[in-house]
Motif scaffolding. Structure first.
Motif, PDB file in Angstrom:
ATOM      1  N   UNK A   1     -11.813  48.745  97.544  1.00  0.00           N
ATOM      2  CA  UNK A   1     -13.094  48.747  96.832  1.00  0.00           C
ATOM      3  C   UNK A   1     -13.331  50.059  96.097  1.00  0.00           C
ATOM      4  N   UNK A   2     -12.840  51.159  96.629  1.00  0.00           N
ATOM      5  CA  UNK A   2     -13.069  52.457  95.979  1.00  0.00           C
ATOM      6  C   UNK A   2     -12.150  52.683  94.792  1.00  0.00           C
ATOM      7  N   UNK A   3     -10.937  52.166  94.835  1.00  0.00           N
ATOM      8  CA  UNK A   3     -10.024  52.327  93.699  1.00  0.00           C
ATOM      9  C   UNK A   3     -10.612  51.629  92.474  1.00  0.00           C
ATOM     10  N   UNK A   4     -11.223  50.460  92.694  1.00  0.00           N
ATOM     11  CA  UNK A   4     -11.878  49.770  91.583  1.00  0.00           C
ATOM     12  C   UNK A   4     -12.947  50.651  90.955  1.00  0.00           C
ATOM     13  N   UNK A   5     -13.705  51.347  91.779  1.00  0.00           N
ATOM     14  CA  UNK A   5     -14.759  52.209  91.259  1.00  0.00           C
ATOM     15  C   UNK A   5     -14.190  53.374  90.451  1.00  0.00           C
ATOM     16  N   UNK A   6     -13.098  53.934  90.909  1.00  0.00           N
ATOM     17  CA  UNK A   6     -12.464  55.038  90.176  1.00  0.00           C
ATOM     18  C   UNK A   6     -11.971  54.553  88.816  1.00  0.00           C
ATOM     19  N   UNK A   7     -11.366  53.377  88.796  1.00  0.00           N
ATOM     20  CA  UNK A   7     -10.873  52.823  87.525  1.00  0.00           C
ATOM     21  C   UNK A   7     -12.039  52.550  86.579  1.00  0.00           C
ATOM     22  N   UNK A   8     -13.105  51.939  87.109  1.00  0.00           N
ATOM     23  CA  UNK A   8     -14.270  51.640  86.269  1.00  0.00           C
ATOM     24  C   UNK A   8     -14.880  52.925  85.713  1.00  0.00           C
TER      25      UNK A   8
END
Length: 190
Positions: free
Chosen positions: A167-174
């Motif tokens: 879930x956090x990797x998605x936030x970094x990419x976004x």
């Protein structure tokens, strides 16, 4: 947490050992997580970005939250009333503080400090109200129990870690593709 709760129910005579062992494990894991998070923030987030400071402040809750295992003692003694009262007390105080920050037109950094204060308030009130059992300094960590807890919980630890990373990797990419507002919207949706 679920493994600890089950163990407290099964081994009523060893509460001190199980709680002491779990506290040591959680303090070690919380400190390691804090250090890893801060290192990643140091190398990956620009120092002039407020996100850098928010990560440093909010990550401190990883260490303080280790003491939340005190709630399992209340639950093992079927004394959930105290946990509910503490939650309402802390929620009232923090809601008032958040309103003060909003009406005073302060920045997001104050909300980060309120999150840390939340963890500290929970710990302090749990320790205060649990004195009817035995004091926290009487908890006795036991290496064999630590091994047992780790052996029982490694599948849960592994799946939980990957879920958080996912879930956090998605936030970094976004954040890198779009902006901070989009990360906030995504986080709320998750």
């Amino acid at each position: 947490d679920s493994i600890l709760y089950r163990s407290l129910i099964e081994h009523k005579d060893k509460h001190r050992e199980y709680l002491g062992s779990a506290l040591v494990l959680k303090l070690i894991a919380g400190t390691a997580t804090y250090l890893i998070t801060v290192l990643f923030a140091f190398y990956l987030v620009p120092h002039e970005d407020i996100s850098h400071w928010l990560i440093w402040i909010i990550s401190f809750t990883y260490i303080v939250n280790a003491f939340n295992i005190i709630t399992f003692e209340f639950q093992a003694h079927v004394d959930q009333k105290i946990v509910s009262i503490i939650s309402m007390f802390v929620l009232a105080i923090l809601s008032a503080l958040k309103l003060v920050v909003v009406f005073a037109n302060q920045g997001i950094i104050y909300f980060a400090f309120i999150l840390v204060l939340e963890s500290i308030l929970y710990v302090v009130t749990y320790i205060y109200f649990r004195r009817k059992y035995f004091p926290i300094w009487q908890w006795r960590p036991d290496v064999s129990i630590m091994k047992k807890l780790l052996a029982s919980s490694w599948p849960l630890l592994l799946s939980g870690s990957f879920t958080v990373i996912y879930t956090r990797v998605d936030q970094i990419i976004i954040k890198n593709i779009l902006d901070n507002a989009s990360v906030g919207i995504y986080d709320s949706a998750v």
